[in-house]
Scaffold this motif. Structure first.
Motif, PDB file in Angstrom:
ATOM      1  N   MET A  66       0.841  -1.185   0.000  1.00 52.65           N
ATOM      2  CA  MET A  66       0.000   0.000   0.000  1.00 52.65           C
ATOM      3  C   MET A  66       0.883   1.243   0.000  1.00 52.65           C
ATOM      4  N   ILE A  67       0.655   2.138  -0.961  1.00 53.50           N
ATOM      5  CA  ILE A  67       1.427   3.377  -1.076  1.00 53.50           C
ATOM      6  C   ILE A  67       0.839   4.384  -0.093  1.00 53.50           C
ATOM      7  N   GLN A  68       1.645   4.825   0.845  1.00 55.24           N
ATOM      8  CA  GLN A  68       1.189   5.697   1.927  1.00 55.24           C
ATOM      9  C   GLN A  68       1.396   7.162   1.548  1.00 55.24           C
ATOM     10  N   GLY A  69       0.367   7.768   0.972  1.00 57.50           N
ATOM     11  CA  GLY A  69       0.477   9.144   0.507  1.00 57.50           C
ATOM     12  C   GLY A  69       0.762  10.145   1.609  1.00 57.50           C
ATOM     13  N   GLN A  70       0.175   9.920   2.781  1.00 58.77           N
ATOM     14  CA  GLN A  70       0.393  10.855   3.895  1.00 58.77           C
ATOM     15  C   GLN A  70       1.857  10.884   4.290  1.00 58.77           C
ATOM     16  N   GLU A  71       2.480   9.721   4.359  1.00 54.01           N
ATOM     17  CA  GLU A  71       3.886   9.651   4.754  1.00 54.01           C
ATOM     18  C   GLU A  71       4.784  10.302   3.703  1.00 54.01           C
ATOM     19  N   ILE A  72       4.486  10.065   2.439  1.00 55.98           N
ATOM     20  CA  ILE A  72       5.286  10.651   1.359  1.00 55.98           C
ATOM     21  C   ILE A  72       5.138  12.167   1.364  1.00 55.98           C
ATOM     22  N   ALA A  73       3.897  12.648   1.540  1.00 59.41           N
ATOM     23  CA  ALA A  73       3.656  14.096   1.575  1.00 59.41           C
ATOM     24  C   ALA A  73       4.395  14.745   2.738  1.00 59.41           C
ATOM     25  N   ALA A  74       4.357  14.103   3.901  1.00 61.67           N
ATOM     26  CA  ALA A  74       5.048  14.648   5.070  1.00 61.67           C
ATOM     27  C   ALA A  74       6.549  14.726   4.831  1.00 61.67           C
ATOM     28  N   GLU A  75       7.095  13.724   4.180  1.00 64.41           N
ATOM     29  CA  GLU A  75       8.529  13.701   3.862  1.00 64.41           C
ATOM     30  C   GLU A  75       8.897  14.865   2.935  1.00 64.41           C
ATOM     31  N   ILE A  76       8.078  15.090   1.900  1.00 68.22           N
ATOM     32  CA  ILE A  76       8.342  16.169   0.942  1.00 68.22           C
ATOM     33  C   ILE A  76       8.232  17.529   1.628  1.00 68.22           C
ATOM     34  N   LYS A  77       7.198  17.713   2.448  1.00 66.71           N
ATOM     35  CA  LYS A  77       7.001  18.991   3.136  1.00 66.71           C
ATOM     36  C   LYS A  77       8.159  19.306   4.080  1.00 66.71           C
ATOM     37  N   GLU A  78       8.630  18.303   4.801  1.00 65.94           N
ATOM     38  CA  GLU A  78       9.743  18.531   5.726  1.00 65.94           C
ATOM     39  C   GLU A  78      11.009  18.897   4.960  1.00 65.94           C
ATOM     40  N   ARG A  79      11.246  18.227   3.836  1.00 66.45           N
ATOM     41  CA  ARG A  79      12.409  18.568   3.016  1.00 66.45           C
ATOM     42  C   ARG A  79      12.335  20.001   2.517  1.00 66.45           C
ATOM     43  N   LEU A  80      11.147  20.422   2.086  1.00 67.74           N
ATOM     44  CA  LEU A  80      10.974  21.787   1.596  1.00 67.74           C
ATOM     45  C   LEU A  80      11.101  22.801   2.729  1.00 67.74           C
ATOM     46  N   ARG A  81      10.601  22.459   3.904  1.00 70.03           N
ATOM     47  CA  ARG A  81      10.712  23.357   5.059  1.00 70.03           C
ATOM     48  C   ARG A  81      12.179  23.621   5.387  1.00 70.03           C
ATOM     49  N   GLN A  82      12.975  22.576   5.347  1.00 69.05           N
ATOM     50  CA  GLN A  82      14.399  22.725   5.620  1.00 69.05           C
ATOM     51  C   GLN A  82      15.098  23.515   4.518  1.00 69.05           C
ATOM     52  N   GLU A  83      14.696  23.281   3.265  1.00 67.13           N
ATOM     53  CA  GLU A  83      15.293  24.018   2.143  1.00 67.13           C
ATOM     54  C   GLU A  83      15.001  25.507   2.248  1.00 67.13           C
ATOM     55  N   VAL A  84      13.747  25.850   2.552  1.00 69.46           N
ATOM     56  CA  VAL A  84      13.355  27.256   2.684  1.00 69.46           C
ATOM     57  C   VAL A  84      14.151  27.935   3.798  1.00 69.46           C
ATOM     58  N   ARG A  85      14.287  27.239   4.911  1.00 69.97           N
ATOM     59  CA  ARG A  85      15.029  27.791   6.049  1.00 69.97           C
ATOM     60  C   ARG A  85      16.510  27.965   5.704  1.00 69.97           C
ATOM     61  N   LYS A  86      17.088  26.933   5.088  1.00 67.63           N
ATOM     62  CA  LYS A  86      18.517  26.966   4.771  1.00 67.63           C
ATOM     63  C   LYS A  86      18.854  28.065   3.776  1.00 67.63           C
ATOM     64  N   ARG A  87      18.008  28.243   2.771  1.00 61.42           N
ATOM     65  CA  ARG A  87      18.296  29.206   1.709  1.00 61.42           C
ATOM     66  C   ARG A  87      17.799  30.610   2.025  1.00 61.42           C
ATOM     67  N   GLY A  88      16.991  30.735   3.083  1.00 61.62           N
ATOM     68  CA  GLY A  88      16.498  32.043   3.479  1.00 61.62           C
ATOM     69  C   GLY A  88      15.536  32.668   2.487  1.00 61.62           C
ATOM     70  N   ILE A  89      14.768  31.834   1.803  1.00 57.27           N
ATOM     71  CA  ILE A  89      13.795  32.354   0.842  1.00 57.27           C
ATOM     72  C   ILE A  89      12.430  32.489   1.509  1.00 57.27           C
TER      73      ILE A  89
END
Length: 279
Positions: A5-28
């Motif tokens: 079973m493909i767990q969309g919630q888990e995949i979405a959470a993973e992508i959002k956390e990666r983007l949150r860290q990218e935004v913070r790191k790059r200061g955008i």
């Protein structure tokens, strides 16, 4: 066969956390403007989910909510003002548009700046998909590719797509072709069963509740359910989840499959648009 079973919630959470860290790191500071015409409660719920997600990654989301009787000219004027706003990196018009505006949907979407078209609906972005050079791609198609690529390598696979939408099926077909898949499309729910049994990838957007059962699925196939229905006491899609378990190799069910990933891919497009505007 044990269906994964493909767990969309888990995949979405993973992508959002990666983007949150990218935004913070790059200061955008990614800024999204969402235009919701009228007062449809369900549409407002979806818009608020998008707003919450944007704020989670450290961005800003402005909801613009003109009345349902706004003219096409005034709506496009709103969009043109946002096109000129340097702090607005992404523009999204919540669909469907109400009343007579529905007939003007293509014109409204075409008025969005191509580089701010985070839904990937601008005719230019859709057309550039043929050459693989779209600035931004449909979130629905990107979501489906994200799920597929976590299961199989698309190259050489036979993909059967049921539906004809401009937000999922059409761009997804082009993305799969670019990856070397053999693609077969059934725009209407007619005569698809035999092809579905051959498909190593099966994406079902159009149809009727739970119409896809185990006897219509190739053993080991990746099955993505992209339908959505309210049935008595439950939400379901086009795939009979219980039936196909044991036949499908992977299944993205409804609910919990592709849906949660849609907003995560919207965030990816927003961060990409923000990065392009500051580079």
């Amino acid at each position: 066969m044990d269906t994964k079973m493909i767990q969309g919630q888990e995949i979405a959470a993973e992508i959002k956390e990666r983007l949150r860290q990218e935004v913070r790191k790059r200061g955008i500071d990614p800024g999204l403007a969402v235009i919701l015409v009228g007062d449809d409660a369900e549409s407002m719920h979806y818009v608020q989910l998008k707003q919450k997600a944007v704020e989670f990654i450290g961005g800003r989301c402005e909801i613009i909510n003109p009345s349902a009787d706004i003219s096409r000219a005034d709506l496009i004027e709103h969009i043109e003002q946002l096109n000129q706003d340097e702090k607005t990196h992404g523009i999204l018009v919540q669909l469907p548009l109400p009343g007579s505006l529905n007939a003007d949907e293509e014109m409204v979407l075409a008025s969005i700046d191509v580089g701010k078209d985070v839904d990937g609906f601008h005719p230019f972005n859709q057309g550039r998909l043929f050459t693989g050079k779209a600035q931004l791609v449909s979130c629905a198609a990107l979501s489906c590719m994200e799920l597929l690529e976590r299961c199989v390598e698309p190259e050489g696979k036979h993909a059967v797509l049921i539906g004809d939408s401009m937000d999922l099926i059409q761009p997804l077909a082009l993305l799969l072709l670019a990856r070397g898949s053999r693609v077969e499309i059934f725009p209407e729910v007619d005569g698809w069963e035999e092809a579905a049994r051959r498909g190593e990838i099966l994406v079902v957007e159009k149809g009727t509740p739970q119409m896809v059962t185990a006897d219509k699925v190739r053993e080991g196939a990746v099955v993505i359910d992209a339908g959505f229905y309210w049935e008595p006491g439950k939400v379901c899609g086009n795939v009979d989840t219980e039936s196909v378990q044991g036949t499908a190799g992977w299944l993205a069910p409804v609910p919990g499959g592709i849906g949660p990933v849609l907003i995560a891919k919207l965030l990816e497009n927003l961060v990409k648009a923000s990065s392009s505007s500051t580079s």
